[in-house]
Design an enzyme around this catalytic site. Structure first.
Site, PDB file in Angstrom:
ATOM      1  N   ILE A  28       0.832  -1.199   0.000  1.00  0.00           N
ATOM      2  CA  ILE A  28       0.000   0.000   0.000  1.00  0.00           C
ATOM      3  C   ILE A  28       0.868   1.251   0.000  1.00  0.00           C
ATOM      4  CG2 ILE A  28      -0.214   0.171   2.531  1.00  0.00           C
ATOM      5  CD1 ILE A  28      -3.272   0.715   2.031  1.00  0.00           C
ATOM      6  N   CYS A  29       0.375   2.300  -0.643  1.00  0.00           N
ATOM      7  CA  CYS A  29       0.999   3.627  -0.591  1.00  0.00           C
ATOM      8  C   CYS A  29      -0.148   4.632  -0.463  1.00  0.00           C
ATOM      9  CB  CYS A  29       1.893   3.889  -1.803  1.00  0.00           C
ATOM     10  SG  CYS A  29       1.027   4.006  -3.383  1.00  0.00           S
ATOM     11  N   ARG A  30       0.020   5.824  -0.944  1.00  0.00           N
ATOM     12  CA  ARG A  30      -1.038   6.829  -0.809  1.00  0.00           C
ATOM     13  C   ARG A  30      -2.218   6.532  -1.742  1.00  0.00           C
ATOM     14  NH1 ARG A  30      -2.336  12.102  -2.948  1.00  0.00           N
ATOM     15  NH2 ARG A  30      -3.336  13.351  -1.321  1.00  0.00           N
TER      16      ARG A  30
END
Length: 109
Positions: A60-62
């Site tokens: 996951i990231c932004r």
């Protein structure tokens, strides 16, 4: 690109957060492993030590771009990895808990 929706994640799924330190400090999913994309290659061993041997790595990231890069790398290494579609923005929008680096209420930067 293997992807998963936030709604399909279960408590206890292994989550790798590849956002940068300031983003992590502002807010992240409790229990996630944090290895920023900018440090990922140098710190790859931390992932191999922490990740479940027979489980999936949810990256996951932004919003999903950086995590897509890491997901593709991990898949090339033979790791069962999937990109979390929509990233932490979608995580927060779905009402999933976001904590700051002190364990209080966090927000997605």
């Amino acid at each position: 690109m293997p992807t998963v929706e936030v709604a399909d994640l279960k408590d206890g799924d292994f989550l790798l957060d590849v956002r940068e330190d300031d983003e992590w400090r502002a807010g992240h999913a409790a229990g996630a492993l944090h290895i920023p994309l900018s440090e990922f290659v140098a710190r790859y061993g931390e992932l191999t030590e922490a990740a479940p041997q027979d489980g999936r790595v949810h990256v996951i990231c932004r919003s999903g771009g950086r995590s897509a890069q890491v997901t593709m790398y991990l898949v090339q290494q033979g790791i069962d990895a999937v990109n979390v579609d929509g990233g932490m923005q979608e995580w927060a929008a779905a009402g999933r808990p976001v904590v700051d680096d002190k364990g209080g209420d966090g927000f997605v930067l």
